[in-house]
Design a protein around this motif. Structure first.
Motif, short mmCIF file in Angstrom:
data_model
loop_
_atom_site.label_atom_id
_atom_site.label_comp_id
_atom_site.label_asym_id
_atom_site.label_seq_id
_atom_site.Cartn_x
_atom_site.Cartn_y
_atom_site.Cartn_z
N GLN A 20 0.83 -1.21 0.00
CA GLN A 20 0.00 0.00 0.00
C GLN A 20 0.87 1.28 0.00
O GLN A 20 0.39 2.35 0.32
CB GLN A 20 -0.95 -0.01 1.19
CG GLN A 20 -2.23 -0.79 0.94
CD GLN A 20 -1.97 -2.27 0.73
OE1 GLN A 20 -1.40 -2.94 1.60
NE2 GLN A 20 -2.36 -2.80 -0.43
N GLN A 21 2.13 1.12 -0.40
CA GLN A 21 3.01 2.28 -0.62
C GLN A 21 3.38 2.36 -2.10
O GLN A 21 4.34 3.02 -2.47
CB GLN A 21 4.27 2.15 0.23
CG GLN A 21 4.03 2.11 1.73
CD GLN A 21 5.30 1.85 2.52
OE1 GLN A 21 6.38 2.27 2.13
NE2 GLN A 21 5.18 1.14 3.64
N SER A 22 2.60 1.71 -2.94
CA SER A 22 2.86 1.65 -4.38
C SER A 22 2.48 2.96 -5.07
O SER A 22 1.86 3.85 -4.47
CB SER A 22 2.04 0.51 -5.00
OG SER A 22 0.65 0.80 -4.87
N ASP A 23 2.85 3.07 -6.35
CA ASP A 23 2.45 4.24 -7.13
C ASP A 23 0.94 4.40 -7.15
O ASP A 23 0.41 5.51 -7.00
CB ASP A 23 2.97 4.12 -8.57
CG ASP A 23 4.46 4.43 -8.69
OD1 ASP A 23 5.08 4.80 -7.67
OD2 ASP A 23 5.01 4.29 -9.80
N LEU A 24 0.23 3.29 -7.37
CA LEU A 24 -1.23 3.37 -7.44
C LEU A 24 -1.82 3.92 -6.16
O LEU A 24 -2.70 4.80 -6.19
CB LEU A 24 -1.82 1.98 -7.75
CG LEU A 24 -3.34 1.89 -7.91
CD1 LEU A 24 -3.72 0.86 -8.97
CD2 LEU A 24 -4.03 1.56 -6.59
N CYS A 25 -1.33 3.44 -5.02
CA CYS A 25 -1.88 3.89 -3.73
C CYS A 25 -1.51 5.35 -3.47
O CYS A 25 -2.32 6.13 -2.94
CB CYS A 25 -1.39 3.00 -2.61
SG CYS A 25 -2.08 1.33 -2.66
N ALA A 26 -0.28 5.73 -3.81
CA ALA A 26 0.14 7.12 -3.61
C ALA A 26 -0.66 8.06 -4.50
O ALA A 26 -1.08 9.14 -4.06
CB ALA A 26 1.64 7.25 -3.90
N LEU A 27 -0.90 7.67 -5.74
CA LEU A 27 -1.72 8.48 -6.64
C LEU A 27 -3.15 8.59 -6.14
O LEU A 27 -3.79 9.65 -6.23
CB LEU A 27 -1.69 7.89 -8.05
CG LEU A 27 -0.37 8.02 -8.81
CD1 LEU A 27 -0.37 7.15 -10.06
CD2 LEU A 27 -0.10 9.48 -9.18
N THR A 28 -3.66 7.49 -5.62
CA THR A 28 -5.01 7.50 -5.05
C THR A 28 -5.10 8.51 -3.91
O THR A 28 -6.06 9.28 -3.81
CB THR A 28 -5.39 6.09 -4.54
OG1 THR A 28 -5.38 5.17 -5.63
CG2 THR A 28 -6.77 6.10 -3.90
N LEU A 29 -4.07 8.52 -3.07
CA LEU A 29 -4.04 9.46 -1.95
C LEU A 29 -4.01 10.90 -2.45
O LEU A 29 -4.72 11.77 -1.92
CB LEU A 29 -2.83 9.18 -1.07
CG LEU A 29 -2.65 10.09 0.15
CD1 LEU A 29 -3.88 10.08 1.04
CD2 LEU A 29 -1.40 9.68 0.94
N LEU A 30 -3.24 11.16 -3.48
CA LEU A 30 -3.18 12.52 -4.03
C LEU A 30 -4.53 12.96 -4.59
O LEU A 30 -4.94 14.11 -4.45
CB LEU A 30 -2.10 12.59 -5.12
CG LEU A 30 -0.66 12.48 -4.63
CD1 LEU A 30 0.30 12.27 -5.80
CD2 LEU A 30 -0.25 13.70 -3.83
#
Length: 305
Positions: A20-30
């Motif tokens: 859950q520290q992946s690009d997908l998760c980070a982009l989701t957070l943004l």
């Protein structure tokens, strides 16, 4: 650091698993923060947002190329874990509702707003110090009464919501009247898509199981007549349209049973709203008038009474 790196850092700092520290998760957070590249995290917001909106946001603002059919990937890899960690909450609607949305919890938003500024480490410590109580707080919002229903002589519980209430009516009111002694081959709960799925029986009947994502809400099989009932439960979307008929026919092209296509509605008002979308040669059942059917079948039932 760029915004994507900052997003990964906060996910790491609060102890989210590596996945859950992946690009997908980070982009989701943004996207949840509504923070574009070069914008300050102090301007982060927690407006309600759909997964569709998240995909559009990251594709537009972070040069991503996620397809619309990747919504389930976002839900499973990011939203599910974010919610369990009290990073986000949902608005309590059924997951298949077009108005189903997520937002950051106020407590986690307070951490985000301190990103890259003095007081960030203190905000992270404060969040972690109350993390367990926050998880309990937001979990209790999801702990709503379930809908008990008996399917194939087994007890199940459907998640709450008007769509599942209609599915319960289909099993308890429609089936005894119009599909007596039938067995349920498939039923999709709003939170557990394949709650009931008898793959063995469907394969015996000739279903193409690889196309199961085209399955209607409820599938019943009546052995004494060798009839299959394909039923769409319509609360907000999805009547038995000509397009849906084509999807189901493709999935069952090897099936020799008689096929009955039904659209179920909770009330007559909802039926009128969708009436022009329903395919000919199908049936309509309305839960508030359970003893009656509307037959869109032309001359099949034409004649004196």
């Amino acid at each position: 650091m760029d915004q994507l790196t900052y997003a990964k850092k906060v996910l790491s700092d609060i102890g989210m698993p590596k996945q859950q520290q992946s690009d997908l998760c980070a982009l989701t957070l943004l996207a949840l923060c509504d923070i574009k590249d070069h914008e300050s995290f102090s301007d982060a917001s927690n407006n309600w947002i759909r997964i569709h909106d998240i995909i559009q946001f990251v594709n537009t603002n972070y040069a991503s190329s996620y397809a619309e059919n990747s919504r389930e990937t976002f839900r499973k890899q990011a939203m599910h874990h974010f919610r369990n960690a009290a990073l986000i909450e949902d608005n309590g609607l059924a997951t298949n509702s077009p108005n189903y949305r997520y937002r950051l919890t106020p407590e986690f938003l307070a951490v985000i707003k301190k990103m890259g500024k003095r007081g960030y480490n203190k905000a992270v410590k404060l969040f972690l110090s109350s993390h367990e109580s926050l998880k309990s707080k937001y979990a209790s919002k999801k702990a709503m009464p379930m809908l008990p229903v008996r399917i194939n002589n087994k007890d199940y519980h459907l998640s709450p919501g008007s769509h599942n209430l209609l599915q319960k009516d289909i099993l308890e009111k429609f089936a005894p009247r119009f599909a007596p002694n039938s067995e349920c081959l498939y039923l999709g709960d709003t939170t557990q898509k394949d709650l009931v799925k008898d793959e063995k029986k469907m394969e015996e009947l000739g279903f193409d199981i690889t196309l199961h994502d085209k399955m209607p809400d409820v599938v019943l099989y009546r052995a004494d007549k060798d009839w299959l009932y394909f039923i769409e439960a319509v609360d907000s979307v999805g009547p038995m349209s000509p397009e849906r008929i084509i999807d189901i026919q493709r999935m069952t092209k090897q099936v020799e049973c008689g096929k009955i296509f039904v659209t179920a509605f909770p009330d007559f008002k909802k039926y009128k709203r969708f009436s022009e979308q329903i395919a000919w040669e199908t049936e309509v059942w309305i839960a508030e008038m359970p003893d009656h059917m509307i037959h869109l079948n032309g001359d099949k039932f034409l004649g004196p009474r």
